[in-house]
Design an enzyme around this catalytic site. Structure first.
Site, mmCIF file in Angstrom:
data_model
loop_
_atom_site.group_PDB
_atom_site.id
_atom_site.type_symbol
_atom_site.label_atom_id
_atom_site.label_comp_id
_atom_site.label_asym_id
_atom_site.label_seq_id
_atom_site.Cartn_x
_atom_site.Cartn_y
_atom_site.Cartn_z
ATOM 1 N N ASP A 382 -7.377 10.678 30.276
ATOM 2 C CA ASP A 382 -7.430 11.224 31.406
ATOM 3 C C ASP A 382 -8.885 11.189 32.284
ATOM 4 O O ASP A 382 -8.810 10.151 32.143
ATOM 5 C CB ASP A 382 -7.233 12.580 31.519
ATOM 6 N N HIS A 688 -0.241 6.852 26.237
ATOM 7 C CA HIS A 688 -0.804 7.713 26.602
ATOM 8 C C HIS A 688 -1.880 7.789 27.985
ATOM 9 O O HIS A 688 -3.635 7.958 27.081
ATOM 10 C CB HIS A 688 -0.895 9.363 25.821
ATOM 11 N N ASP A 731 5.013 4.634 18.966
ATOM 12 C CA ASP A 731 4.859 4.149 20.478
ATOM 13 C C ASP A 731 5.432 4.696 21.635
ATOM 14 O O ASP A 731 6.037 4.475 21.601
ATOM 15 C CB ASP A 731 5.111 2.678 20.456
ATOM 16 N N GLU A 740 -2.735 8.098 22.323
ATOM 17 C CA GLU A 740 -3.737 7.721 23.404
ATOM 18 C C GLU A 740 -4.752 6.773 23.601
ATOM 19 O O GLU A 740 -4.913 6.156 21.970
ATOM 20 C CB GLU A 740 -4.334 9.810 23.807
#
Length: 757
Positions: A382, A688, A731, A740
């Site tokens: 993020d 991610h 994966d 992530e």
């Protein structure tokens, strides 16, 4: 096509319990902790599934047939039957009233998914026809959006519809064909946030559900749900070995009786050996019998492979002095690619270049004050920026600079600052340090914990996250970590920029003054409606210790030394993670202070425990069988600590154990992945990580989280339920607890590569 292991969880006994929605719901936990404090529920017992190893292409109809009922929720027992809630600015309570599921809504928030009821635990097969049906009513006229969606990436819907609810019960029924690839872990969602144009949903009200059913209508063309790749029988470091390095391979097929190392260029055998019954051992974390073969005598430059008596082969790997140069460069440039608040140069970032993002001022939580906190690195998948993990990352880079002659002289990695006379790792660390200075409150000296939006962003590029940034309140852990790295920076950067060094030291001392007046303050928790990562920490004693150590080294003021000597006699969390930072202080104290017998003893106790753990693992890991969120950080951190201990204690045997931590990360592990994106024969392709997901390609040089036996996301629960902890890696971008990435997982990798390249 590679053989695949089929792991289908079509009928799971209960809901998956990690919060997700149409945006994202990551959490931040310390990989050194066995259990996350933010996990909402324990993993439920799941039905065991059949394992096969057939080809995936063109397979049809596995475990799915006409009439199968995948979801059947009646709530007759006055139980929520595994339904869960996610809130993103809304407020509601989920319960059961008179045999109906009830969402008691007190605030609808601003988004259509601000309140969400969801259910996990089923699979969708490509080309299968399904029917979703349910009964629903509301105490007011309002809108509802129902959807079955992919539970990751852009969270798009496989089927959805918007309907208007009223006080009369409606029976909703919709057939759909799963036209996309089979998904073992989708999510059924009922979005009950704010919708324009249908009644006044702002008033408190209730929405009732009953008889929620998902059944198979036509499975005649249904495709199988693919599992995860079957690992290699022979696992090695896929990026190779330096000429004089120790070289081990792990073999997991007990029928193997011998091996040979083959030079790929001419097919000649350069080493060989037998494997006898006494060579086989058991690794409980991987649930594997294994044998280890040593081919360290293979030292000539070249490309090789290990072939065993059954005919199975390892991936090819090089031997030479420069085998880690490219991955080292990429792992540092990953930090450049994570820069926030400035334009990324296409010549460096390639497809990940972008204009300056997050350039507006942030609002100090609970006030009208706007503050410039532009800069720093995006923390992970993020775009939040957090002081606590940022400080760990900076410290790792500075330690790499101090420990490695190559790194200390390397000013040509290729970032825009290359060639300025300052080693590139220090340039990159300075980018974060400059941001951290902005995070200090000018009045109190305390440091704001983080700057993020209220919620995790949608799956968008950084420049497309336009939410108002908020400065979360000051915390002791952020302030302590800040004081430590600023004091450290004041020493290291003095030869390059004395004015900057003075600024850092003054900031560290102001932070220490704040800490002196706030001992015993509670740990950080999210404020108000903020739901982004907390990086919460149950104890700040190690942050105080680390800060005092670095301030003593920088100032020689005995008040800091007195604090260190007192603190190490208390309960301190010793580690190199973002939460447990005590070893940073212990190591730097030993490097700089002669009177350090107590500190050396603490360091030796820690690394000797790692050596004991090493003997329990067939793949070189020193985690002691614990594979939790971010386990690869633990592996890399342990490698760092072993190198540090070798330097302080004068024992070179620790270096071989450290080398095997890198070997594990680069392919000698039970899932046969090189865990760094863009490198190795089998590399993560679906991290991610929002930029990678949007662009459809993995940013190179990122260390993914790795095996996580706690199964902390729905996708992992669906496909990894039958695996032991060290095998629990997949994966897939939906598996945020396995796949992530973070800046502070990359930083210990950078350290290891700097030391061992």
């Amino acid at each position: 096509m590679a053989k695949m292991r089929r792991v289908l969880a079509v009928t799971m006994a209960a809901a998956m319990a990690v919060s997700m929605m149409t945006g994202c719901g990551e959490k931040k936990t310390d990989s050194t902790e066995a259990q996350s404090t933010e996990t909402e529920a324990e993993v439920s017992t799941e039905e065991q599934t059949e394992e096969t190893t057939t080809e995936a292409a063109g397979d049809v109809g596995e475990n799915v047939a006409d009439g199968d009922v995948l979801i059947d929720l009646t709530f007759d027992d006055n139980d929520t039957d595994g339904c869960m809630t996610y809130f993103n600015g809304g407020q509601a309570e989920l319960g059961v009233e008179n045999g109906e599921l009830c969402m008691d809504i007190t605030s609808t928030g601003k988004l259509d998914y601000a309140n969400q009821m969801y259910y996990d635990g089923f699979a969708l097969n490509q080309d299968c026809v399904y029917e979703l049906s349910f009964d629903v009513r509301s105490t007011i006229d309002r809108a509802l959006q129902y959807r079955i969606q992919i539970n990751g990436g852009d969270y798009h819907a496989y089927v959805q519809d918007d309907i208007t609810l009223g006080t009369e019960t409606q029976h909703i029924s919709k057939q759909f064909t799963m036209v996309e690839a089979s998904d073992p872990a989708p999510r059924l969602c009922m979005n009950l946030g704010h919708f324009d144009g249908t009644g006044d949903d702002s008033v408190p009200h209730k929405v009732y559900f009953d008889n929620v059913v998902l059944k198979v209508v036509d499975a005649s063309k249904a495709q199988k749900v693919e599992g995860i790749p079957e690992p290699k029988t022979v696992n090695i470091n896929q990026l190779g070995y330096k000429n004089d390095a120790k070289k081990l391979a792990t073999i997991t097929d007990e029928s193997v009786t011998g091996y040979e190392v083959i030079n790929v260029s001419d097919g000649k055998t350069v080493a060989s050996g037998n494997i006898v019954s006494d060579d086989w051992h058991y690794d409980s974390a991987a649930d594997e019998r294994y044998a280890i073969v040593d081919f360290s005598d293979v030292k000539d430059d070249g490309t090789y492979k290990v072939k065993v008596s059954t005919g199975d082969e390892s991936y090819e790997f090089p031997v030479g002095d420069k085998v880690y140069d490219d991955v080292y460069k990429a792992s540092v440039i990953m930090l450049y690619d994570q820069r926030c608040g400035s334009e990324l140069d296409e010549s460096v970032a390639g497809d990940f270049a972008h204009a300056a993002c997050h350039t507006g001022k942030a609002i100090v939580y609970g006030s009208d004050e706007a503050k410039d906190v532009t800069g720093g690195w995006h923390d992970a998948g993020d775009y939040g920026r957090y002081v606590v993990p940022g400080a760990k990352t900076v410290q790792d880079l500075i330690l790499a600079y101090e420990s490695s002659d190559k790194v200390a002289k390397d000013d040509s990695i290729g970032i825009p600052e290359s060639g300025n006379g300052v080693p590139d790792v220090l340039d990159e660390a300075r980018y974060e340090l400059d941001w951290m200075l902005k995070m200090q409150d000018s009045v109190s000296g305390g440091v704001y914990h983080k700057v993020t939006g209220e919620v995790f962003p949608e799956t968008v590029l950084a420049v497309d996250e336009t939410a108002q940034m908020i400065l979360s309140p000051i915390s002791n852990t952020a302030t302590g970590d800040f004081a430590a790295v600023m004091a450290k920076a004041s020493v290291v950067y003095r030869q390059y920029d004395a004015e900057f060094a003075d600024t850092c030291l003054a900031a560290a001392e102001r932070a220490w003054k704040y800490l002196g007046g706030h001992e015993g303050d509670p740990g950080f928790v999210n404020a108000g409606d903020i739901v982004t990562g907390t990086y919460s920490d149950g104890s700040d004693r190690d942050e105080y210790l680390w800060a005092a150590t670095e301030l003593y080294i920088a100032t020689k003021d005995e008040k800091y030394n007195d604090f260190v000597k007192s603190a190490i006699k208390q309960t301190v969390k010793y580690g190199l993670g973002w939460a447990d930072v005590g070893y940073y202080g212990i190591y730097d104290y030993c490097v700089n202070i002669k009177d350090c017998d107590d500190e050396k003893a603490i360091l030796k106790e820690g690394v000797d425990d790692l050596v004991k753990n090493y003997g329990k693992c067939g793949f070189g890991s020193t985690t002691g069988g614990e594979y939790v969120w971010g386990s690869n950080m633990a592996v890399a951190d342990n490698g760092m600590l072993l190198i540090m201990a070798s330097r302080i204690l004068g024992d070179d045997t620790y270096l071989e154990y450290a080398g095997d931590q890198l070997n594990y990360l680069l392919g000698r592990n039970p899932v046969s992945y090189c865990y760094v994106t863009g490198f190795g024969s089998q590399t993560p392709e679906n991290p991610h990580h929002r930029p990678s997901e949007v662009l459809g390609k993995a940013m190179p040089g990122m260390l993914v989280g790795g095996a996580n036996g706690n199964l902390e996301d729905p996708y992992a629960k669906a496909v990894l339920a039958d695996y032991s902890g060290e095998r629990c890696y997949v994966d897939n971008a939906q598996s945020f607890s396995c796949n992530e990435v973070t800046i502070y997982w990359n930083s210990p990798l950078i350290y290891l590569l700097a030391e061992l390249r």
